[in-house]
Design an enzyme around this catalytic site. Structure first.
Site, PDB file in Angstrom:
ATOM      1  N   CYS A 112      34.908  40.816  43.965  1.00 48.63           N
ATOM      2  CA  CYS A 112      34.914  42.270  43.961  1.00 48.63           C
ATOM      3  C   CYS A 112      36.299  42.799  44.335  1.00 48.63           C
ATOM      4  O   CYS A 112      36.832  43.701  43.679  1.00 48.63           O
ATOM      5  CB  CYS A 112      33.859  42.789  44.931  1.00 48.63           C
ATOM      6  SG  CYS A 112      33.547  44.558  44.802  1.00 48.63           S
ATOM      7  N   CYS A 223      41.939  40.550  51.519  1.00 45.81           N
ATOM      8  CA  CYS A 223      41.330  40.878  50.225  1.00 45.81           C
ATOM      9  C   CYS A 223      42.021  40.175  49.068  1.00 45.81           C
ATOM     10  O   CYS A 223      41.516  40.190  47.951  1.00 45.81           O
ATOM     11  CB  CYS A 223      41.348  42.377  49.991  1.00 45.81           C
ATOM     12  SG  CYS A 223      43.009  43.087  49.895  1.00 45.81           S
TER      13      CYS A 223
END
Length: 229
Positions: A112, A223
């Site tokens: 994601c 991330c």
């Protein structure tokens, strides 16, 4: 070049000034509109009002971050480009794995982040010679060895500039108070870092700053934007 720059430049203001004089307009500041980003935007615009800024709208941002983006535009008349993920990639991911796939596994969460954040960043940084970040060394263990100037191997060896890498959390807030700058209202509500709404929560007393991000995971919490820090 990087070793020389790190030996010669040791302050945030000098690092930003160097970037303005040597890389502008092919340099930009990536912003998630946290406390560090508020500091750097104020500092950068005072040095060069034409500095470029870009932010990632993942489709899952808090409303407070959208408000902060608009407030910064109005206050500084800033050149802020909003980057979006590829709609088809997001659609395929959500249809195959669900809206909140990131809670199911680390692999899903990284997927994601990759689709919503890393790939749009890739496309933007491929057009630049350098990028400026709000990284600080005391944010995570993985950032302990970061320096003001680095070669970013992830993004085709462009120059990565971390002007406030040596600053503490107290240094950030001292600047905010001294210069009376605006910031994301979530920072007054117990948030220390600000990312996507479902992946960011308030930091509890005694917790580390990064405990508010991906709190259901253990280990290094990144991330993918800063894999080599």
């Amino acid at each position: 070049m990087v070793d020389r720059l790190n030996a010669e430049i040791s302050t945030a203001k000098d690092a930003v000034t160097w970037a303005s004089e040597n890389l502008h307009p092919r340099v930009g500041k990536a912003s998630s509109f946290g406390a560090e980003d508020a500091v750097l935007m104020d500092m950068m615009i005072k040095i060069n009002p034409q500095f470029r800024f870009f932010t990632l709208d993942t489709g899952r941002l808090p409303q407070a971050t959208h408000e902060a983006i608009d407030a910064a535009r109005k206050r500084y008349d800033a050149n802020i480009t909003v980057l979006f993920p590829d709609a088809g990639e997001v659609q395929d991911m959500v249809n195959s794995k669900g809206m909140n796939l990131f809670y199911d596994s680390v692999e899903n969460r990284k997927l994601c982040c990759n689709i919503r954040k890393v790939r749009p960043m890739d496309r933007t940084l491929s057009t630049l010679d350098g990028w400026i970040t709000g990284l600080r060394r005391d944010q995570t263990q993985s950032r302990q060895n970061a320096s003001i100037f680095q070669i970013d191997k992830k993004y085709d060896n462009i120059l990565k500039i971390n002007p406030i890498i040596d600053w503490s959390w107290d240094d950030v807030w001292s600047y905010i108070r001294e210069h009376k700058i605006s910031y994301n209202r979530l920072l007054d509500e117990g948030y220390a870092t600000i990312g996507c709404e479902p992946c960011t929560r308030r930091v509890k007393p005694g917790e580390d700053i990064r405990d508010g991000r991906w709190w259901w995971e253990n280990g290094i919490k990144e991330c993918g934007l800063h894999h080599d820090v």
